[in-house]
Design an enzyme around this catalytic site. Sequence first.
Site, short mmCIF file in Angstrom:
data_model
loop_
_atom_site.label_atom_id
_atom_site.label_comp_id
_atom_site.label_asym_id
_atom_site.label_seq_id
_atom_site.Cartn_x
_atom_site.Cartn_y
_atom_site.Cartn_z
CG ASN A 1 -1.88 -0.93 1.16
OD1 ASN A 1 -2.03 -1.75 0.34
ND2 ASN A 1 -2.80 -0.87 2.19
CE LYS B 1 -21.80 11.94 2.53
NZ LYS B 1 -20.74 12.34 3.45
CD GLU C 1 -19.38 10.68 -0.49
OE1 GLU C 1 -18.19 10.24 -0.70
OE2 GLU C 1 -19.68 11.03 0.63
O1 M6R Z 1 -10.85 10.13 7.08
P1 M6R Z 1 -11.06 11.40 6.69
O2 M6R Z 1 -12.09 11.89 7.50
O3 M6R Z 1 -9.87 12.08 6.66
O4 M6R Z 1 -11.50 11.34 5.28
C1 M6R Z 1 -11.56 12.55 4.49
C2 M6R Z 1 -12.38 12.44 3.23
O5 M6R Z 1 -11.85 11.55 2.51
C3 M6R Z 1 -13.69 12.02 3.48
O6 M6R Z 1 -14.81 12.65 4.50
C4 M6R Z 1 -14.42 11.75 2.12
O7 M6R Z 1 -15.12 12.90 1.72
C5 M6R Z 1 -15.94 10.85 2.38
N1 M6R Z 1 -16.03 10.15 1.50
C6 M6R Z 1 -17.15 11.72 2.36
O8 M6R Z 1 -18.13 10.92 2.62
#
Ligand code: M6R
Length: 615
Positions: free
Chosen positions: A101, A492, A495
Amino acid sequence: MCGIVGYLGEKEAFPIIIKGLQRLEYRGYDSSGVAILGGASGLQHHRKKGKVEALLTEVGENPPSGHLGIGHTRWATHGAPNDVNAHPHLSGDGQLALIHNGIIENYHALKETLTERGHEFYSDTDTEVLVHLIEEVLKSSEDLDLFEATRIALNEVVGAYAIAVIDIARPEELILARKSSPLVIGIGEGEYFVASDATPIVEYTKNVVYLEDEEVARVSLTSGMKIRTIRNHKVTPVITELEMALESIEKGGYEHFMLKEIHEQPRSIQDCLRGRLSLGHNTVRMAGIDDHEPMWKDAKRLIIVACGTSWHAGLIAEYMFEDFARIPVEVEYASEFRYRNPVIGEGDILIAISQSGETADTLAAIRMAKERGAHVFGICNVVGSSISRESHSGAYTHAGPEIGVASTKAFTAQLTVLTLVAMRVGELRNALDSQRRNRLMVELESIPEKIQSMLDQDQKLASIAKVYMSAPNALFLGRGFNFPVALEGALKLKEISYIHAEGYPAAEMKHGPIALIDENMPVFIVATQDAHYEKVLSNIQEVKARGGKIIAVVTKGDKEVARIADHTIEVHPSDDALVPILSTIPFQLLSYHIAVMLDRNVDQPRNLAKSVTVE
Ligand code: M6R
């Protein structure tokens, strides 16, 4: 993003690895693969584009057999998502198999050097270069074993990695290493598990070791666990107990994890508040703040960094910190902040918000702020995550594992923690009077019940979703505390349903987006009775005058908006600062129902990853 699973023990490795890969599916991926080492059968290697199901079909009725194995779900970065680029990758002589990863930034230079030395590559990946590099070092001296060769090779690597390596010649050991990409080792009775997060491990053991950056580990059935840094310093493994419960990572009767997580919010908010509200003393208790009281009292400025939904939580927090604590606040996308030359230093507090605690850009922003002398306060959901460990202080959101890619319960838990932090800081700075503090605390206690009554309107929301499921575009509007709720509502919807959606402060509509409004444009708007109510009413009139459809989130009992809107969804009245925790719920449910009606993959939307561990 990519997921890692490994097993070494007495059981058959393949079923454990497949189950683990399925547990990691939520992270998002486009191909998968396994390498299993078994006595007479040697190394059995399978890779397939698509879901783990496709890999199982490829493997057919004779699954690989053996007691040591590694498996991977790949989210393509270098090279297309196809069978050839899927992990595990093999060394040139086919002796080593490796999963990875992260990103090897200097892979191109390494590849050129290795090619000059006669190595040939079959894939476009940076990972294949790494396994060839380890092979090259291993063959350079008879005195080197795989552990040493891996350690030495990693000194030449620039970039991020979590890796697991196996060797046909060493069926009793598994080599692991990490830098900027998490890796957890589970310790069972005479067996070891490894994974990129704890979800594949929790059903077998609660005892885990989190590898730290630049550490290399060997787990062996004969000699146990050994850890050294890549610079060859000895490390004593620290065993910690997992707090995660198995039920929390299963669907529990719901059709999707997202729906389960939306419905968990009354409980997750309660968990988040537990032990933190002290009504008797009219105060909030948060160790992460109380241990650094003078610093919060004297702080010059707060800088909030985050990505995606967590960034939206940060925007709402800006309003709260200004309102409760009268302190200057800046809210930044972590990805922008880290590549500027920001003015930050002693006296500044950087608040990093992240559900996963592994987001690469947020992590990099933290490191930059620390180097420049700022204090870092982390707000994370995943216990033991990189951001929680690298922050000077912080607070967990305690929402429990969030598996659906679309963040729901983590968002409302972030808002809850941020409210508590802002209240406590407001109290310390004598900016939040005791009456408002008390009102906020009483209100916070009632939030879980208010959310429950919103969830009870689910059927109504499903019927509204049906009306708008075919809309190609959607606009989300809000003002004040509810402007970021509009941004989150749009995120929301886009996505998980792939409908194009935009979020705006309602007053900005006139400066451009109003041109989009016609009878085909649904406008989702928060029109609760707060300081901006009258102004939002005017915005609604403007949309209606142009034929747009209004779906309004209103305060319970509201008659004015109901007269003009096409649909209204009621939320209980609350303090303006707390309304976003409620007004976001209908947008979560509407997006969910629209995505289900469109037959989208709600929990694993295309191209997305749950935890974005590469920049
Ligand atoms: O794990 P994190 O809160 O740092 O992630 C941030 C974003 O990748 C995350 O909030 C993303 O936008 C989600 N898919 C929203 O639903």
